[in-house]
Write a protein that holds these residues in place. Structure first.
Motif, PDB file in Angstrom:
ATOM      1  N   UNK A 246      19.358 -31.837   0.600  1.00 18.42           N
ATOM      2  CA  UNK A 246      17.967 -32.109   0.982  1.00 18.42           C
ATOM      3  C   UNK A 246      17.044 -32.055  -0.229  1.00 18.42           C
ATOM      4  N   UNK A 247      17.188 -31.008  -1.040  1.00 19.72           N
ATOM      5  CA  UNK A 247      16.320 -30.865  -2.209  1.00 19.72           C
ATOM      6  C   UNK A 247      16.551 -31.985  -3.217  1.00 19.72           C
ATOM      7  N   UNK A 248      17.819 -32.327  -3.445  1.00 16.70           N
ATOM      8  CA  UNK A 248      18.121 -33.409  -4.381  1.00 16.70           C
ATOM      9  C   UNK A 248      17.547 -34.732  -3.885  1.00 16.70           C
ATOM     10  N   UNK A 249      17.627 -34.967  -2.571  1.00 19.27           N
ATOM     11  CA  UNK A 249      17.061 -36.193  -2.002  1.00 19.27           C
ATOM     12  C   UNK A 249      15.550 -36.246  -2.203  1.00 19.27           C
ATOM     13  N   UNK A 250      14.882 -35.119  -2.007  1.00 18.65           N
ATOM     14  CA  UNK A 250      13.426 -35.081  -2.165  1.00 18.65           C
ATOM     15  C   UNK A 250      13.005 -35.241  -3.623  1.00 18.65           C
ATOM     16  N   UNK A 251      13.849 -34.799  -4.548  1.00 13.05           N
ATOM     17  CA  UNK A 251      13.565 -35.018  -5.968  1.00 13.05           C
ATOM     18  C   UNK A 251      13.459 -36.513  -6.254  1.00 13.05           C
ATOM     19  N   UNK A 252      14.331 -37.291  -5.637  1.00 14.02           N
ATOM     20  CA  UNK A 252      14.358 -38.734  -5.889  1.00 14.02           C
ATOM     21  C   UNK A 252      13.286 -39.492  -5.112  1.00 14.02           C
ATOM     22  N   UNK A 253      12.836 -38.952  -3.991  1.00 13.09           N
ATOM     23  CA  UNK A 253      11.947 -39.692  -3.089  1.00 13.09           C
ATOM     24  C   UNK A 253      10.667 -40.167  -3.773  1.00 13.09           C
ATOM     25  N   UNK A 254      10.023 -39.300  -4.542  1.00 12.52           N
ATOM     26  CA  UNK A 254       8.766 -39.668  -5.184  1.00 12.52           C
ATOM     27  C   UNK A 254       8.929 -40.752  -6.220  1.00 12.52           C
ATOM     28  N   UNK A 255      10.004 -40.675  -6.989  1.00 19.43           N
ATOM     29  CA  UNK A 255      10.274 -41.707  -7.987  1.00 19.43           C
ATOM     30  C   UNK A 255      10.589 -43.039  -7.315  1.00 19.43           C
ATOM     31  N   UNK A 256      11.392 -43.008  -6.269  1.00 17.99           N
ATOM     32  CA  UNK A 256      11.811 -44.240  -5.612  1.00 17.99           C
ATOM     33  C   UNK A 256      10.658 -44.924  -4.895  1.00 17.99           C
ATOM     34  N   UNK A 257       9.789 -44.144  -4.273  1.00 15.10           N
ATOM     35  CA  UNK A 257       8.624 -44.722  -3.600  1.00 15.10           C
ATOM     36  C   UNK A 257       7.749 -45.465  -4.599  1.00 15.10           C
ATOM     37  N   UNK A 258       7.506 -44.837  -5.739  1.00 18.70           N
ATOM     38  CA  UNK A 258       6.652 -45.453  -6.755  1.00 18.70           C
ATOM     39  C   UNK A 258       7.330 -46.659  -7.394  1.00 18.70           C
ATOM     40  N   UNK A 259       8.597 -46.492  -7.771  1.00 12.41           N
ATOM     41  CA  UNK A 259       9.294 -47.557  -8.477  1.00 12.41           C
ATOM     42  C   UNK A 259       9.544 -48.779  -7.625  1.00 12.41           C
ATOM     43  N   UNK A 260      10.013 -48.569  -6.407  1.00 14.05           N
ATOM     44  CA  UNK A 260      10.391 -49.715  -5.591  1.00 14.05           C
ATOM     45  C   UNK A 260       9.180 -50.452  -5.061  1.00 14.05           C
ATOM     46  N   UNK A 261       8.113 -49.733  -4.749  1.00 17.39           N
ATOM     47  CA  UNK A 261       6.931 -50.408  -4.231  1.00 17.39           C
ATOM     48  C   UNK A 261       6.084 -51.000  -5.352  1.00 17.39           C
ATOM     49  N   UNK A 262       5.830 -50.204  -6.371  1.00 16.97           N
ATOM     50  CA  UNK A 262       4.865 -50.612  -7.388  1.00 16.97           C
ATOM     51  C   UNK A 262       5.394 -51.715  -8.292  1.00 16.97           C
ATOM     52  N   UNK A 263       6.654 -51.642  -8.685  1.00 21.29           N
ATOM     53  CA  UNK A 263       7.179 -52.662  -9.588  1.00 21.29           C
ATOM     54  C   UNK A 263       8.173 -53.579  -8.894  1.00 21.29           C
ATOM     55  N   UNK A 264       8.395 -53.393  -7.596  1.00 19.52           N
ATOM     56  CA  UNK A 264       9.307 -54.241  -6.856  1.00 19.52           C
ATOM     57  C   UNK A 264       8.592 -55.195  -5.933  1.00 19.52           C
ATOM     58  N   UNK A 265       8.676 -54.957  -4.642  1.00 20.84           N
ATOM     59  CA  UNK A 265       8.214 -55.947  -3.686  1.00 20.84           C
ATOM     60  C   UNK A 265       6.717 -56.027  -3.459  1.00 20.84           C
ATOM     61  N   UNK A 266       5.963 -54.913  -3.514  1.00 22.56           N
ATOM     62  CA  UNK A 266       4.576 -54.932  -3.067  1.00 22.56           C
ATOM     63  C   UNK A 266       3.609 -55.531  -4.087  1.00 22.56           C
ATOM     64  N   UNK A 267       3.645 -55.057  -5.316  1.00 22.93           N
ATOM     65  CA  UNK A 267       2.653 -55.487  -6.297  1.00 22.93           C
ATOM     66  C   UNK A 267       2.725 -56.988  -6.615  1.00 22.93           C
ATOM     67  N   UNK A 268       3.923 -57.607  -6.720  1.00 20.09           N
ATOM     68  CA  UNK A 268       3.913 -59.065  -6.917  1.00 20.09           C
ATOM     69  C   UNK A 268       3.149 -59.804  -5.826  1.00 20.09           C
ATOM     70  N   UNK A 269       3.310 -59.354  -4.585  1.00 21.44           N
ATOM     71  CA  UNK A 269       2.605 -59.992  -3.470  1.00 21.44           C
ATOM     72  C   UNK A 269       1.115 -59.654  -3.495  1.00 21.44           C
ATOM     73  N   UNK A 270       0.786 -58.384  -3.742  1.00 21.11           N
ATOM     74  CA  UNK A 270      -0.611 -57.928  -3.723  1.00 21.11           C
ATOM     75  C   UNK A 270      -1.417 -58.562  -4.857  1.00 21.11           C
ATOM     76  N   UNK A 271      -0.850 -58.532  -6.075  1.00 22.22           N
ATOM     77  CA  UNK A 271      -1.592 -59.021  -7.231  1.00 22.22           C
ATOM     78  C   UNK A 271      -1.738 -60.540  -7.242  1.00 22.22           C
ATOM     79  N   UNK A 272      -0.780 -61.244  -6.616  1.00 17.68           N
ATOM     80  CA  UNK A 272      -0.872 -62.703  -6.569  1.00 17.68           C
ATOM     81  C   UNK A 272      -1.511 -63.196  -5.275  1.00 17.68           C
ATOM     82  N   UNK A 273      -1.896 -62.273  -4.386  1.00 17.35           N
ATOM     83  CA  UNK A 273      -2.525 -62.632  -3.117  1.00 17.35           C
ATOM     84  C   UNK A 273      -4.033 -62.679  -3.230  1.00 17.35           C
ATOM     85  N   UNK A 274      -4.706 -62.853  -2.086  1.00 18.43           N
ATOM     86  CA  UNK A 274      -6.168 -62.999  -2.102  1.00 18.43           C
ATOM     87  C   UNK A 274      -6.912 -61.756  -2.591  1.00 18.43           C
TER      88      UNK A 274
END
Length: 467
Positions: A246-274
């Motif tokens: 559980x603790x090891x999983x939570x260590x990774x959670x914050x990094x993965x949330x930031x990395x996958x959303x910010x530099x993966x799927x969300x920002x390309x859509x957000x920054x190129x959208x309206x």
């Protein structure tokens, strides 16, 4: 420098292992990020168009997240067999599964052509990608770390970690090439998006040949020779080490949330959208730049963790990440391309520093007999809690509030959770990775902070390092 032992093979073999893990993880994550990039740019239109623009985009991002739900299954399967038959066979199997799934996505019909069958097939192939990703990471990092001398595990473990930013760099770079040069406009929507998926065939052949050439992990060979493999590793893991998972999983959670959303799927859509209005190709090139800076700081973190410890490196990384979650969107919302580059570059400093030490720290906190299961399942669970639906959550927050402030608050909350988990785990840099189950049980309490744990000193053969 340590005296060479059975756990410290010649330099040439270590370089071969490093290359095999780097090539394999780069291919795996290229395949994974290609999907996330295409989901934000074209899948809403091609596979979910009847739902409307906003809901279609949410469904496309949800299809990104669904694969995370199946990562634990891949982790359970790869962990079970990786702890019983070896690390190397699972590396080859997961690579082939990911490559085949990605290639097939590249030949799928659209909703307009095949109706409901199209999104169903897309989701099934995404699930197979998730199963593969769930088993890939654990095998790659164990091959790298278990072959390395103890004083160089941090930098060795950072090598397969580099596959993530490299995979993203390849994915965003090739997609930018397709959108900006080869098939701009309608051509990209018609056929150009398929090319990056189809290229996976070539990459998988290369990865297969490289991975088949490496030796099995010396740690696994040693516990196999002593007949110390656990019959059901997953059951043993959760019976004795559930809190550590559980603790090891939570260590990774914050990094993965930031990395996958910010530099993966969300920002390309957000920054190129309206909301921001930048050109799609320009945004993809900025993401490619961010992948390069992420790569640099991930590698730096591996070296740093060998000098100052895994825990301190993590604390520095998450602190940097926390400081950037609000400025990230403040700068992006200016609509300035240089500010987008600056925002992503600064954000990936913390991202890399909180990702580079993960392989070595995970490997050092789990017993050898259940290590593949432990690192794989912790990683998979952390990905579910962190990145699985981060793009979907971010898009929903923007839809509900009309602002990116809520997205920054969400990222800050995930980073805080990981900081707490890091503070509870003990740095065990330098322990003997081949310790048997009895020795591991003896030091099991030392996973927590050293101030509340008994001190151990290395025995003559280097059994435990007191940290």
């Amino acid at each position: 420098m340590s005296t060479p032992t059975a756990h410290q093979p010649p330099e040439v073999n270590q370089r071969r292992v490093a290359m095999a893990t780097l090539v394999g993880t780069t291919i795996e994550w290229y395949d994974f990020f290609i999907y996330a990039t295409a989901a934000g740019l074209v899948f809403a239109h091609l596979f979910f168009e009847p739902a409307g623009a906003s809901i279609g985009l949410l469904l496309a991002f949800a299809s990104v997240g669904i694969s995370f739900l199946f990562r634990p299954l891949g982790a359970f399967l790869a962990g079970h067999f990786g702890d019983k038959i070896g690390r190397r066979p699972m590396l080859v199997i997961t690579l082939i599964l990911m490559g085949a799934s990605t290639t097939l996505i590249g030949v799928l019909p659209s909703f307009e052509t095949a109706g409901l069958v199209a999104p169903i097939l897309l989701l099934l192939l995404r699930i197979l990608q998730g199963i593969s990703a769930g088993g890939e990471w654990g095998g790659a990092v164990l091959m790298a770390v278990e072959h390395a001398p103890r004083e160089r595990r941090g930098r060795a473990g950072a090598v397969p970690q580099l596959g993530v930013p490299l995979g993203m760099l390849l994915a965003s770079g090739i997609t930018a090439l397709m959108t900006g040069v080869i098939s701009p406009g309608e051509a990209f929507l018609a056929w150009g998006w398929r090319v990056p998926f189809l290229l996976s065939v070539v990459l998988v052949v290369v990865g297969y040949l490289v991975r088949r050439a490496v030796d099995e992990s010396p740690i696994f060979l040693e516990i196999a020779a002593r007949k110390q493999q656990t019959k059901v590793p997953v059951v043993e893991l959760f019976r004795k080490h559930w809190l550590l998972v559980i603790l090891a999983a939570l260590v990774f959670a914050g990094n993965n949330a930031a990395g996958y959303m910010a530099t993966g799927g969300f920002i390309p859509s957000y920054a190129s959208g309206p909301a921001v209005g930048l050109e799609r190709t320009d945004v993809l090139l900025a993401i490619t730049f961010a992948a390069a800076t992420w790569f640099i700081f991930t590698l730096l973190a591996g070296f740093l963790s060998d000098k100052i410890g895994r825990k301190r490196t993590y604390l520095i990384g998450f602190s940097c990440q926390a400081l950037m979650v609000f400025p990230l969107f403040w700068m992006i919302n200016t609509g300035s391309l240089p500010m987008l580059y600056l925002a992503l570059g600064l954000f990936t400093i913390g991202l890399g520093l909180s990702y580079g030490p993960q392989a070595s720290w995970y490997s050092e906190i789990f017993p050898a007999s259940v290590r593949f299961s432990g690192v794989s399942i912790s990683y998979a669970l952390g990905a579910i809690v962190g990145g699985a639906f981060a793009p979907t959550i971010a898009q929903a927050l923007v839809n509900a509030t009309g602002s990116s402030t809520a997205v920054s608050a969400y990222l800050l909350g995930m980073t805080a959770i990981s900081l707490v988990a890091v503070s509870l785990l003990r740095d065990r840099k330098g322990i003997d990775l081949s310790m048997d189950n009895q020795a591991e049980q003896e030091v099991g309490a030392t996973i927590f902070d050293a101030r509340r744990a008994p001190a151990f000193v290395p025995a003559a053969e280097g059994s435990v390092a007191s940290r």
